[in-house]
Design a protein around this motif. Structure first.
Motif, short mmCIF file in Angstrom:
data_model
loop_
_atom_site.label_atom_id
_atom_site.label_comp_id
_atom_site.label_asym_id
_atom_site.label_seq_id
_atom_site.Cartn_x
_atom_site.Cartn_y
_atom_site.Cartn_z
N ILE A 1 0.79 -1.43 -0.06
CA ILE A 1 0.09 -0.20 -0.21
C ILE A 1 1.04 1.41 -0.06
O ILE A 1 0.62 2.44 -0.23
N THR A 2 1.92 1.24 0.54
CA THR A 2 2.72 2.46 0.20
C THR A 2 2.95 3.28 -0.48
O THR A 2 3.24 4.15 -1.28
N HIS B 1 1.09 2.83 -3.14
CA HIS B 1 -0.78 3.05 -3.57
C HIS B 1 -0.66 4.18 -2.84
O HIS B 1 -2.37 5.04 -3.70
N ASN B 2 -0.67 4.77 -2.53
CA ASN B 2 -0.87 5.99 -1.04
C ASN B 2 -0.13 7.14 -1.46
O ASN B 2 -0.30 8.23 -0.70
N SER B 3 0.37 7.83 -2.38
CA SER B 3 1.08 8.41 -3.46
C SER B 3 -0.10 9.66 -3.24
O SER B 3 -1.47 9.61 -4.24
N GLU B 4 0.13 11.31 -2.56
CA GLU B 4 -1.37 11.20 -3.39
C GLU B 4 -0.88 12.70 -4.77
O GLU B 4 -1.83 13.17 -5.66
N THR C 1 5.72 7.95 -8.13
CA THR C 1 5.40 7.03 -7.46
C THR C 1 5.92 5.71 -7.33
O THR C 1 6.04 4.91 -7.08
N HIS D 1 -3.91 2.33 -10.49
CA HIS D 1 -3.85 3.33 -9.38
C HIS D 1 -4.90 4.21 -9.11
O HIS D 1 -5.18 5.33 -7.84
N CYS E 1 -8.54 5.34 -7.94
CA CYS E 1 -9.40 4.91 -7.02
C CYS E 1 -11.18 4.74 -6.68
O CYS E 1 -11.80 4.12 -6.02
#
Length: 142
Positions: free
Chosen positions: A29-30, A32-35, A41, A109, A111
């Motif tokens: 998950i690290t 995938h959780n970039s803004e 990324t 990527h 959501c």
């Protein structure tokens, strides 16, 4: 070339497991959780992933591929996989049918519910097309 195709498939399986297992997702998950969705990324690689990643590629050595070739092909795939993390490139024309492209990876990527856990491939679109075919078969009424 065969080593490249099998290595890409091994990565597809690794990535699929990362998305469908809670334990491995907690590691992945690290990434995938970039803004922001850009090349940086692609560099957000989980710290713990090297502890198990090799398990997916070791069968290639047992199949007779030279470990050096496996590592080189994997490294090339990683460089390519980092590059597809961009919003700058919109489409790559006919290559969209052969390679995982930035537009495919943007979907990965995303959501949006209907796009979750899609497009797991690194370089070749074969895994993606195969999984779409399976999903169509599964969703076909009896």
């Amino acid at each position: 070339m065969i080593c490249f195709v099998i290595t890409d498939f091994a990565y597809y399986v690794l990535h699929y497991v990362d998305h469908h297992s809670r334990a491995f997702w907690a590691v992945h998950i690290t990434h995938h959780n970039s803004e922001y969705f850009n090349v940086t990324t692609g560099f957000r690689s989980p710290v713990l992933q090297p502890l198990y990643r090799y398990l997916y590629f070791s069968p290639l050595a047992f199949l007779g591929f030279d470990p050096w070739h496996i590592m080189v092909v994997y490294a090339i795939g990683q460089v390519y996989g980092t590059w597809v993390h961009t919003q700058t490139v919109k489409t790559l024309g006919i290559l969209e049918y052969i390679l995982v492209t930035p537009s495919h990876h943007r979907v990965h990527h995303g959501c949006n519910i209907k796009y979750l856990d899609r497009n797991m491939g690194m370089c070749l679109i074969i895994g993606i097309k195969f999984s779409e075919l399976l999903k169509k078969k599964i969703q076909t009424p009896l």
